[in-house]
Motif scaffolding. Sequence first.
Motif, PDB file in Angstrom:
ATOM      1  N   THR A   1     -28.341 -10.295 -27.510  1.00 22.74           N
ATOM      2  CA  THR A   1     -27.441 -11.432 -27.308  1.00 22.74           C
ATOM      3  C   THR A   1     -26.170 -11.060 -26.554  1.00 22.74           C
ATOM      4  OG1 THR A   1     -26.505 -11.022 -29.511  1.00 22.74           O
ATOM      5  CG2 THR A   1     -28.275 -12.661 -29.337  1.00 22.74           C
ATOM      6  N   GLY A   2     -25.972  -9.778 -26.285  1.00 19.03           N
ATOM      7  CA  GLY A   2     -24.806  -9.340 -25.524  1.00 19.03           C
ATOM      8  C   GLY A   2     -23.581  -9.046 -26.354  1.00 19.03           C
ATOM      9  N   ILE A   3     -23.677  -9.162 -27.676  1.00 17.47           N
ATOM     10  CA  ILE A   3     -22.531  -8.803 -28.526  1.00 17.47           C
ATOM     11  C   ILE A   3     -22.218  -7.322 -28.369  1.00 17.47           C
ATOM     12  CG2 ILE A   3     -21.728  -8.664 -30.920  1.00 17.47           C
ATOM     13  CD1 ILE A   3     -23.431 -11.139 -31.506  1.00 17.47           C
ATOM     14  N   CYS A   4     -23.270  -6.509 -28.264  1.00 17.69           N
ATOM     15  CA  CYS A   4     -23.107  -5.093 -27.901  1.00 17.69           C
ATOM     16  C   CYS A   4     -23.616  -4.928 -26.463  1.00 17.69           C
ATOM     17  CB  CYS A   4     -23.909  -4.190 -28.835  1.00 17.69           C
ATOM     18  SG  CYS A   4     -23.311  -4.178 -30.538  1.00 17.69           S
ATOM     19  N   GLU A   5     -22.852  -4.232 -25.640  1.00 18.55           N
ATOM     20  CA  GLU A   5     -23.220  -4.096 -24.227  1.00 18.55           C
ATOM     21  C   GLU A   5     -24.304  -3.046 -24.007  1.00 18.55           C
ATOM     22  OE1 GLU A   5     -19.939  -3.435 -21.685  1.00 18.55           O
ATOM     23  OE2 GLU A   5     -18.947  -5.331 -22.175  1.00 18.55           O
ATOM     24  N   GLY A   6     -24.314  -2.004 -24.822  1.00 15.39           N
ATOM     25  CA  GLY A   6     -25.255  -0.916 -24.592  1.00 15.39           C
ATOM     26  C   GLY A   6     -24.931  -0.193 -23.303  1.00 15.39           C
TER      27      GLY A   6
ATOM     28  N   ALA B   1     -22.217   3.808 -26.054  1.00 17.72           N
ATOM     29  CA  ALA B   1     -22.957   2.541 -26.117  1.00 17.72           C
ATOM     30  C   ALA B   1     -23.352   2.176 -27.548  1.00 17.72           C
ATOM     31  CB  ALA B   1     -24.208   2.639 -25.248  1.00 17.72           C
ATOM     32  N   ARG B   2     -22.882   2.917 -28.528  1.00 20.91           N
ATOM     33  CA  ARG B   2     -23.238   2.708 -29.932  1.00 20.91           C
ATOM     34  C   ARG B   2     -22.999   1.246 -30.349  1.00 20.91           C
ATOM     35  NH1 ARG B   2     -20.219   2.972 -34.706  1.00 20.91           N
ATOM     36  NH2 ARG B   2     -21.482   3.472 -36.529  1.00 20.91           N
ATOM     37  N   CYS B   3     -23.951   0.732 -31.142  1.00 20.08           N
ATOM     38  CA  CYS B   3     -23.884  -0.673 -31.558  1.00 20.08           C
ATOM     39  C   CYS B   3     -23.881  -0.775 -33.076  1.00 20.08           C
ATOM     40  CB  CYS B   3     -25.071  -1.442 -30.965  1.00 20.08           C
ATOM     41  SG  CYS B   3     -25.082  -3.195 -31.374  1.00 20.08           S
TER      42      CYS B   3
ATOM     43  N   ALA C   1     -27.757   7.545 -13.157  1.00 21.63           N
ATOM     44  CA  ALA C   1     -28.554   8.192 -14.200  1.00 21.63           C
ATOM     45  C   ALA C   1     -28.136   7.768 -15.602  1.00 21.63           C
ATOM     46  CB  ALA C   1     -28.438   9.714 -14.066  1.00 21.63           C
ATOM     47  N   ALA C   2     -26.874   7.262 -15.737  1.00 20.56           N
ATOM     48  CA  ALA C   2     -26.385   6.835 -17.055  1.00 20.56           C
ATOM     49  C   ALA C   2     -27.172   5.651 -17.600  1.00 20.56           C
ATOM     50  CB  ALA C   2     -24.902   6.479 -16.968  1.00 20.56           C
ATOM     51  N   LEU C   3     -27.882   4.929 -16.740  1.00 21.73           N
ATOM     52  CA  LEU C   3     -28.715   3.818 -17.196  1.00 21.73           C
ATOM     53  C   LEU C   3     -29.898   4.283 -18.041  1.00 21.73           C
ATOM     54  CD1 LEU C   3     -28.811   1.730 -13.911  1.00 21.73           C
ATOM     55  CD2 LEU C   3     -27.889   0.908 -16.081  1.00 21.73           C
ATOM     56  N   PHE C   4     -30.253   5.566 -17.917  1.00 19.05           N
ATOM     57  CA  PHE C   4     -31.453   6.084 -18.575  1.00 19.05           C
ATOM     58  C   PHE C   4     -31.133   7.139 -19.638  1.00 19.05           C
ATOM     59  CE2 PHE C   4     -32.404   4.760 -14.266  1.00 19.05           C
ATOM     60  CZ  PHE C   4     -33.476   3.903 -14.451  1.00 19.05           C
ATOM     61  N   LYS C   5     -29.850   7.368 -19.908  1.00 16.09           N
ATOM     62  CA  LYS C   5     -29.458   8.393 -20.875  1.00 16.09           C
ATOM     63  C   LYS C   5     -28.820   7.758 -22.107  1.00 16.09           C
ATOM     64  CE  LYS C   5     -28.700  12.232 -17.650  1.00 16.09           C
ATOM     65  NZ  LYS C   5     -27.710  13.193 -17.106  1.00 16.09           N
ATOM     66  N   ALA C   6     -29.227   8.248 -23.287  1.00 18.90           N
ATOM     67  CA  ALA C   6     -28.614   7.764 -24.532  1.00 18.90           C
ATOM     68  C   ALA C   6     -27.153   8.176 -24.577  1.00 18.90           C
ATOM     69  CB  ALA C   6     -29.359   8.327 -25.725  1.00 18.90           C
ATOM     70  N   SER C   7     -26.311   7.231 -24.909  1.00 13.26           N
ATOM     71  CA  SER C   7     -24.867   7.476 -24.907  1.00 13.26           C
ATOM     72  C   SER C   7     -24.254   7.022 -26.227  1.00 13.26           C
ATOM     73  CB  SER C   7     -24.215   6.725 -23.751  1.00 13.26           C
ATOM     74  OG  SER C   7     -22.812   6.773 -23.850  1.00 13.26           O
ATOM     75  N   LEU C   8     -23.348   7.837 -26.744  1.00 16.32           N
ATOM     76  CA  LEU C   8     -22.643   7.478 -27.971  1.00 16.32           C
ATOM     77  C   LEU C   8     -21.632   6.364 -27.712  1.00 16.32           C
ATOM     78  CD1 LEU C   8     -22.413   8.204 -30.948  1.00 16.32           C
ATOM     79  CD2 LEU C   8     -20.668   9.888 -30.351  1.00 16.32           C
TER      80      LEU C   8
ATOM     81  N   VAL D   1     -29.746   3.771 -25.686  1.00 16.60           N
ATOM     82  CA  VAL D   1     -29.920   3.295 -24.316  1.00 16.60           C
ATOM     83  C   VAL D   1     -30.355   1.838 -24.394  1.00 16.60           C
ATOM     84  CG1 VAL D   1     -31.082   3.620 -22.111  1.00 16.60           C
ATOM     85  CG2 VAL D   1     -30.690   5.578 -23.599  1.00 16.60           C
ATOM     86  N   TYR D   2     -29.658   0.977 -23.669  1.00 21.48           N
ATOM     87  CA  TYR D   2     -30.093  -0.413 -23.544  1.00 21.48           C
ATOM     88  C   TYR D   2     -29.739  -0.890 -22.139  1.00 21.48           C
ATOM     89  CZ  TYR D   2     -30.939  -5.341 -24.387  1.00 21.48           C
ATOM     90  OH  TYR D   2     -31.426  -6.625 -24.314  1.00 21.48           O
ATOM     91  N   SER D   3     -30.719  -0.770 -21.243  1.00 21.55           N
ATOM     92  CA  SER D   3     -30.551  -1.174 -19.842  1.00 21.55           C
ATOM     93  C   SER D   3     -31.669  -2.160 -19.507  1.00 21.55           C
ATOM     94  CB  SER D   3     -30.615   0.044 -18.916  1.00 21.55           C
ATOM     95  OG  SER D   3     -29.652   1.013 -19.279  1.00 21.55           O
TER      96      SER D   3
END
Length: 572
Positions: A252-257, A273-275, A264-271, A282-284
């Motif tokens: 729903t977009g409440i968390c951007e991810g 982006a934590r929800c 390359a950041a589109l494919f890497k797990a990032s802290l 990762v949420y792309s």
Amino acid sequence: MPKSKQKSQKKKKTNQKNKKTKKQKKQEVPTLTLKERLAQKRKAAQARQELINTLTPAIGGGLFIGFILFLAVGIKAAVPAVMGIIVMSLAYKYPRQALFAFIFYVPFGGTITYYIGNSPVLQLAKDAFYVPALIAVWQNCRKQKLPIIIPEGIKTPLYILLGLCIITLLFINGGQQFNPPPVGLFKQAPKEFPLGMGILGLKVFLGYVPLIACVYYLIRNKRDFLFISRLQIVLILVACVLGFIQYLLLLTGICEGTRNAEGAALFKASLEARCFFGGSLVYSPSQGMIRLPGTFVAPWQWAWFLISSTFFTFATGFSDPSIIWRIISLASMASVFINAVISGQRIALALVPVCFVMLLVLTGQIANLKKFIPIFGGLALLLGIAIVSNPTVVQERTDSFIARWNASPPYEFIVQQFEENWKSVDSPFGSGLGRATNSARAMGPTKLVETYYPKVLYEVGIFGLLGFIFLVTTLTIICFRQYRLVKNRNFRSYGAAMWVFILFISYNTYYYPLDVDPVAVYYWFAAGILLKLPTIDKMERLQQAPAEGETGEKGDGVIGSVESAGRININK
């Protein structure tokens, strides 16, 4: 006299008899005397005093050490130290409650860690419950002359493996510590602590083996067994609900991810982006890329939580004596299936249904499916609605799995890892404990080995690898023999599911689940439950049998007699 009047008179008589029996039962309930009430009050006062006596020095010592750390390092180190000392003191005093807290903490450890603060120390927070409780159980076992290594059949392989690990720790890690290899010209020596890395690596490798005994003594009777099995179901259900909420918040977009990341950041797990729950993700959606961590630190841990949860939900769903808990367990299983699809983890999407089918076949429950057709029909309807309403999600996950399989089939990847680490290992005793353990990277540089048995080969060499296979094979065989001793149909069904879990994890080498939560805990936890089932079954049969027939019967199996199994007082 008409029959209707006779029936009404009989009903009146039966009702009067029932009322009399109820009154008699109420009268039979003993009222406590003044002495007994005073004794209860003294026990309660004594328990309060013991709690105060435990908390007072723990709080005082914790504040003192916390103040020193606050001056030396800062508030981030001081607060965990104070909390750790208090928790460890209480865990040692009340080991039974500490073990329950440990079981409760495991599925939510990642979420709690990042709510309190991202610190490497907090990654080991669960051991603040486990280690003091283990020490208390060990001390009680010594007093009551009970074994701390259960089952006794694993003593020889465990001692052999432990001896090989000590050789690696002393000679390989010790050599790296006191006689480091020469560094090339114009190169700086890496900052590392090889002995500390080895100790931490040994703790990760074999540290939870004693959990078998802790769980074995924690379960005293059928009531405890049902409580633990149902607690596990509740924890799984809550974690899966939180995982689903996490997905909805991202959808729903409440968390951007990572939807606004670049390159390359589109494919890497990032802290970053934590929800709300768990850790890095990762949420792309623009790239069809999603990897959710659920309530854990990383997505891989969430995937293996879902895989292991399949076994626990199946076990309780097919064996619990209560129909309500069977329905709850099967609903929990449905939530596991849903999260396996939406989490984006290919291995969970593949193995959750495979494990379910494997359980149906190996436990023999495929013959009892008729009893569960209404329940399975409802769950299948829910899953069908979810799939129909989100066809793109299912298609994306399926395409991702097929693409990954085609790019790097698991069997080829495992063979490649074996070949690579066979060539790069330093000696027959390995390259050093902790050298391929992610949690030991704070002690120095570690190598990434993405499959378990090649990782063991790299750390402790071929001898250590063979020793570990000897250990898990012995445990698997003993667990099989023990669950086959169970006569009760429900206990036997639960034990069969736990044995399939132990068999599956013992010889699984893809990824390294035995090194990481939650499988690193659940593997030994499941063994402890299974090994206790023959004793519980025997206790139940002795209670149901006539007093004349089986009162003098001796215990059976590798564990010991019913009487000796229940002697330990885990709370001192």
